[in-house]
Design an enzyme around this catalytic site. Structure first.
Site, PDB file in Angstrom:
ATOM      1  N   LYS A 228       9.396  -7.335 -13.780  1.00 14.67           N
ATOM      2  CA  LYS A 228       8.377  -7.558 -14.802  1.00 14.67           C
ATOM      3  C   LYS A 228       8.794  -6.919 -16.129  1.00 14.67           C
ATOM      4  O   LYS A 228       8.751  -7.551 -17.180  1.00 14.67           O
ATOM      5  CB  LYS A 228       7.034  -7.008 -14.329  1.00 14.67           C
ATOM      6  CG  LYS A 228       5.894  -7.290 -15.295  1.00 14.67           C
ATOM      7  CD  LYS A 228       4.585  -6.656 -14.864  1.00 14.67           C
ATOM      8  CE  LYS A 228       3.974  -7.344 -13.686  1.00 14.67           C
ATOM      9  NZ  LYS A 228       2.608  -6.837 -13.386  1.00 14.67           N
TER      10      LYS A 228
ATOM     11  N   GLU B 164      16.676   0.023  -9.521  1.00 15.62           N
ATOM     12  CA  GLU B 164      17.509  -0.607  -8.491  1.00 15.62           C
ATOM     13  C   GLU B 164      17.829  -2.054  -8.850  1.00 15.62           C
ATOM     14  O   GLU B 164      18.962  -2.502  -8.738  1.00 15.62           O
ATOM     15  CB  GLU B 164      16.795  -0.567  -7.125  1.00 15.62           C
ATOM     16  CG  GLU B 164      16.449   0.821  -6.643  1.00 15.62           C
ATOM     17  CD  GLU B 164      15.017   1.220  -6.957  1.00 15.62           C
ATOM     18  OE1 GLU B 164      14.438   1.958  -6.152  1.00 15.62           O
ATOM     19  OE2 GLU B 164      14.486   0.795  -8.009  1.00 15.62           O
TER      20      GLU B 164
ATOM     21  N   GLY C 268       2.676  -6.415  -7.897  1.00 19.04           N
ATOM     22  CA  GLY C 268       3.966  -6.774  -7.304  1.00 19.04           C
ATOM     23  C   GLY C 268       3.856  -7.315  -5.891  1.00 19.04           C
ATOM     24  O   GLY C 268       4.424  -8.352  -5.555  1.00 19.04           O
ATOM     25  N   ARG C 269       3.105  -6.622  -5.038  1.00 17.53           N
ATOM     26  CA  ARG C 269       3.011  -7.035  -3.631  1.00 17.53           C
ATOM     27  C   ARG C 269       2.138  -8.274  -3.453  1.00 17.53           C
ATOM     28  O   ARG C 269       2.082  -8.831  -2.359  1.00 17.53           O
ATOM     29  CB  ARG C 269       2.501  -5.879  -2.776  1.00 17.53           C
ATOM     30  CG  ARG C 269       1.174  -5.302  -3.237  1.00 17.53           C
ATOM     31  CD  ARG C 269       0.896  -3.963  -2.553  1.00 17.53           C
ATOM     32  NE  ARG C 269      -0.292  -3.291  -3.071  1.00 17.53           N
ATOM     33  CZ  ARG C 269      -0.292  -2.520  -4.159  1.00 17.53           C
ATOM     34  NH1 ARG C 269       0.804  -2.364  -4.867  1.00 17.53           N
ATOM     35  NH2 ARG C 269      -1.402  -1.908  -4.533  1.00 17.53           N
TER      36      ARG C 269
ATOM     37  N   GLU D 274       0.885  -0.008   0.909  1.00 23.28           N
ATOM     38  CA  GLU D 274       0.936   0.354  -0.498  1.00 23.28           C
ATOM     39  C   GLU D 274      -0.448   0.203  -1.132  1.00 23.28           C
ATOM     40  O   GLU D 274      -0.811   0.944  -2.046  1.00 23.28           O
ATOM     41  CB  GLU D 274       1.963  -0.509  -1.240  1.00 23.28           C
ATOM     42  CG  GLU D 274       2.358   0.035  -2.611  1.00 23.28           C
ATOM     43  CD  GLU D 274       3.570  -0.668  -3.199  1.00 23.28           C
ATOM     44  OE1 GLU D 274       4.698  -0.153  -3.046  1.00 23.28           O
ATOM     45  OE2 GLU D 274       3.393  -1.741  -3.808  1.00 23.28           O
TER      46      GLU D 274
ATOM     47  N   HIS E 171       9.860  -6.484  24.863  1.00 23.79           N
ATOM     48  CA  HIS E 171      10.975  -5.769  25.475  1.00 23.79           C
ATOM     49  C   HIS E 171      11.398  -4.580  24.624  1.00 23.79           C
ATOM     50  O   HIS E 171      12.500  -4.053  24.779  1.00 23.79           O
ATOM     51  CB  HIS E 171      12.155  -6.718  25.692  1.00 23.79           C
ATOM     52  CG  HIS E 171      11.838  -7.814  26.666  1.00 23.79           C
ATOM     53  ND1 HIS E 171      12.087  -7.704  28.015  1.00 23.79           N
ATOM     54  CD2 HIS E 171      11.238  -9.021  26.499  1.00 23.79           C
ATOM     55  CE1 HIS E 171      11.684  -8.808  28.634  1.00 23.79           C
ATOM     56  NE2 HIS E 171      11.165  -9.628  27.720  1.00 23.79           N
TER      57      HIS E 171
ATOM     58  N   LYS F 233      10.671   8.502  -7.445  1.00 21.43           N
ATOM     59  CA  LYS F 233      11.525   7.859  -8.462  1.00 21.43           C
ATOM     60  C   LYS F 233      11.846   8.827  -9.599  1.00 21.43           C
ATOM     61  O   LYS F 233      12.975   8.879 -10.091  1.00 21.43           O
ATOM     62  CB  LYS F 233      10.829   6.613  -9.009  1.00 21.43           C
ATOM     63  CG  LYS F 233      10.848   5.430  -8.042  1.00 21.43           C
ATOM     64  CD  LYS F 233       9.783   4.407  -8.344  1.00 21.43           C
ATOM     65  CE  LYS F 233      10.031   3.615  -9.582  1.00 21.43           C
ATOM     66  NZ  LYS F 233       9.078   2.488  -9.722  1.00 21.43           N
TER      67      LYS F 233
END
Length: 568
Positions: free
Chosen positions: A213, A219, A273-274, A360, A391, A516
Site C-alpha cells: 500500500k 520485506e 491488509g488481511r 491479527e 494422522h 518491526k
C-alpha cells in the site's frame, strides 16, 4: 452508540456465565438425541449447509447468546460497518472490504461519497490489463508474451490471494483458463523464498506484481529490489517498466522505483491488509492467472454472503451464528483454540489465511476504548486438510485438550476419481471421514462399550474417548470460484462478529509494530558491524551474545558492495 461499558458487565453476559454450569452437566450424547434441537441447529443459505448441533449448547444457550448480541449492539455495529462509519477508531478509518465485491450499481458511502464506482474503475482497469497480458497484446522487453507472474507481498497481501489461488488450481473451469501460465507468491524476506520463486523462470516471460500500500514495507520492498535486479541483470534496467507493475497508493515511490505509475493499481485505506484479497491485491494476480471472468465469480460469491450477513435475522445468519458460538466457546467454556479442518486438499491454504484474519483481528487485550479486558478474546487458529490432519494432531483433539473444530466438506470433488472394484470413490472415502469425525468427537467411547468389545482391562483407559467435544460442520455444494468467495466472506464476517461482541477493534494491528521497530535497530547494527567493523552495543546480554555469534560465524559474507543472486 450506547455506553462503552464492557460487555462482561451486562446481564446477558452474567446470565451466560451462570448457564455454563447447566451445560457442563449435559453430555453431547444426550443433546444429540433431541431431534428438534438438532433440526433447529441446521441453517442453509445459497447452497451452503451449516450444522452446529454438535456444539455444547442448547436452544436456551442460543437465546442467551442472542441476548448477548443485543446487549453488544451487534446489529447496530454491523450497520455502521456497511454504512462506512469509521469503526476502526484507532486509525480513524472505515472498514469497507464489502465494497470491494459489491455489484456495480450498489451505493456504499465513505465520508459521504459512494466508493463503489472507484472500486469498479480499478476492477475495469485490472480486467483490461490482465486481458492484454493474457492475450499477448502486452509483451515483455524482448517481445515475448508474459506467461509467468510472481506476486510480491506479505501478510494480508499474500495469504489471502495464495489461499484463493490454491483453491482454484484444480477447479476445471479455472484450470482451463490458466493453461500455460504460472502464478507464484514471494512473501518471506528469506533469500530461499526468492530462489524458489525464480527457479525455472525466464525473466523474458515473467511479470512481477509488487503489492505494498505504502511501497515502504521492508520485506516486500527488499524482495522487489531483488527481483528488479534479477530482471535488470538479464534484460537491462529499461526492462523494469515492462516486467513490473504495482498494487499501491503511493504513486511517487512507485515511479521512483522504476514502475510506470500508469501500471499501478489502487486500493484504499478502508481496506485492511488481511481483508484485501478482493481488492487489486488479490484480483490482479488472480486475474492474470485465471482471467477476470473467473475472479468476478469469486467476488460475486463473497458479495452474496455480504448481503446475507447484512440482512438475515441472527437465527438464520451464518456468520453471526458462527461468531456467537466462538464467543461462547472462548469466553464461557474456556476453550482457547479452534481447528479449521477442510476436507478438500484445494483448501490447504485456508487455515493459514484465516489464522491471520482471526488472530491479527481479535488478538487484543483492551477494548475499543482502550480499557484492559478482564476476559479473554481471540482464538488460536490452526488446521490442515482432512484426512492428513487425522494422522497428525487429531490424537490431541480426541483424547487430549478440548479444541472446538470446524469441519468443512464439499459435495462434489473438483477432480473425482472412480476405480473399478472399489467399495466407494476416492471422494466418498474422504467424505466418510468428514461425517465420522464430528460424531467421534461428540459421542466418544465409554469403558462399558469397550468391555463389551472384549478389550483387555489394562487397555480400557487408553482406549476410552470422553466425547463431549464440540464441532460444527459446513457443507459446500462444490468448490468453484463462487463457493470460494462465499467461504472467505463467511469467515471474515464471523471474525467481525466476535470482535463486535467482545467490544474490541478487529481492524487494527498495533501488535505487529514493536518487533518491526526493534528489527530496525538490529539492521543498523549488522550494517555497522559488517561494513565498519563496529562492536555490538546497545542490546541486552542475551541479544548481544547471539548477535556476536552470528556475526563471527557468518564472517565470510562479502564485505564489498556487490550483487549476488540465487543460483537455483
Amino acid at each position: 452508540m450506547a455506553s462503552s461499558a464492557l460487555i462482561c458487565e451486562t446481564e446477558p453476559w452474567k446470565d451466560l456465565k451462570v448457564h455454563v454450569d447447566d451445560i457442563k452437566k449435559t453430555h453431547l450424547r444426550e443433546l444429540m438425541c433431541d431431534t428438534k434441537r438438532c433440526q433447529s441447529m441446521m441453517v442453509e443459505f445459497d447452497g451452503i449447509l451449516l450444522d452446529y448441533s454438535r456444539q455444547c449448547a442448547t436452544l436456551d444457550t442460543l437465546n442467551k447468546l442472542k441476548n448477548l448480541a443485543e446487549a453488544a449492539h451487534l446489529k447496530e455495529k454491523i450497520n455502521r460497518m456497511f454504512n462506512g462509519e469509521r469503526i476502526n477508531s484507532t486509525e480513524n478509518r472505515s472498514v469497507l472490504h464489502v465494497a470491494l465485491r459489491a455489484p456495480r450499481d450498489s451505493v456504499i458511502n465513505s465520508d459521504g461519497k459512494n466508493v463503489v464506482p472507484d472500486v469498479w474503475q480499478v476492477l475495469d482497469k485490472i480486467k483490461d490489463f490482465s486481458e492484454r497480458v493474457r492475450s499477448g497484446a502486452w509483451v515483455g522487453a524482448t517481445g515475448k508474451a508474459l506467461k509467468d507472474v510472481i506476486a510480491i507481498g506479505i501478510g494480508g497481501s499474500f495469504l489471502g490471494p495464495l489461499f484463493v489461488h490454491t483453491a482454484l488450481q484444480t477447479d476445471n473451469e479455472a484450470a482451463e483458463f490458466a493453461k500455460g501460465r504460472q502464478l507464484r507468491f514471494l512473501a518471506n524476506v528469506d533469500p530461499i523464498d526468492v530462489a524458489r520463486n525464480i527457479a525455472g523462470l525466464n525473466p523474458e516471460t515473467t511479470l512481477v506484481v509488487v503489492v505494498s500500500k505504502t511501497f515502504t514495507t521492508a520485506e516486500t520492498m527488499l524482495n522487489a529490489r531483488t527481483l528488479r535486479e534479477w530482471i535488470s541483470a538479464a534484460l537491462g534496467p529499461q526492462a523494469v517498466a515492462k516486467h513490473m507493475v504495482a498494487v499501491s497508493t503511493n504513486l511517487t515511490l512507485v515511479e521512483k522505483f522504476g514502475i510506470d505509475p500508469n501500471n499501478a493499481f489502487a486500493f484504499w485505506d478502508w481496506v485492511g491488509g488481511r481483508y484485501s484479497v478482493c481488492s487489486a491485491v488479490g484480483v490482479l494476480p488472480l486475474s492474470l492467472q485465471y482471467g477476470f471472468a473467473v475472479v468476478e465469480k469469486f467476488l460475486r460469491g463473497a458479495s452474496s454472503i455480504d448481503q446475507h450477513f447484512h440482512s438475515a435475522p441472527f437465527e438464520k445468519n451464518l456468520p453471526v451464528l458462527l461468531g456467537l458460538l466462538s464467543v461462547w466457546n472462548v469466553s464461557f467454556l474456556g476453550y482457547p483454540a479452534r481447528a479449521i479442518l477442510p476436507y478438500s486438499q484445494a483448501l490447504e491454504k485456508f487455515a493459514p489465511h484465516i489464522q491471520q484474519v482471526s488472530m491479527e483481528s481479535n488478538g487484543k487485550g483492551v477494548s475499543i476504548d482502550g480499557v484492559p479486558l478482564p476476559y479473554e478474546t481471540g482464538e488460536i487458529d490452526f488446521g490442515e486438510p482432512g484426512t492428513n490432519g487425522q494422522h497428525s494432531f487429531y490424537q490431541l483433539i480426541h483424547q487430549g485438550r478440548v479444541i472446538p473444530c470446524d469441519f468443512i466438506g464439499v459435495v462434489k470433488s473438483q477432480q473425482p476419481v472412480y476405480l473399478k472394484g472399489e467399495l466407494v470413490s476416492n471422494h466418498d472415502e474422504l467424505m466418510s471421514n468428514f461425517f465420522a469425525q464430528p460424531d467421534a468427537l461428540a459421542y466418544g467411547k465409554t469403558p462399558e462399550q469397550l468391555l463389551k468389545e472384549n478389550i483387555p482391562e489394562h487397555l480400557i483407559t487408553h482406549k476410552t474417548f470422553s466425547g463431549n467435544r464440540p464441532s460444527l460442520s459446513i457443507l459446500l455444494p462444490s468448490l468453484n470460484a463462487y463457493n470460494v468467495g462465499q467461504l472467505l466472506a463467511i469467515y471474515e464476517h464471523r471474525v467481525a462478529v466476535e470482535g463486535f461482541v467482545w467490544g474490541i477493534n478487529s481492524f487494527d494491528q498495533w501488535g505487529v509494530e514493536l518487533g518491526k521497530s526493534l528489527a530496525t535497530q538490529v539492521r543498523k547494527q549488522l550494517h555497522a558491524s559488517r561494513k565498519k567493523g563496529e562492536a555490538v552495543e546497545g542490546f541486552n546480554f542475551s541479544t548481544t551474545t547471539v548477535l556476536k555469534r552470528y556475526l563471527e560465524a557468518s564472517a565470510d559474507v562479502p564485505k564489498e558492495d556487490c550483487t549476488i543472486l540465487p543460483k537455483m
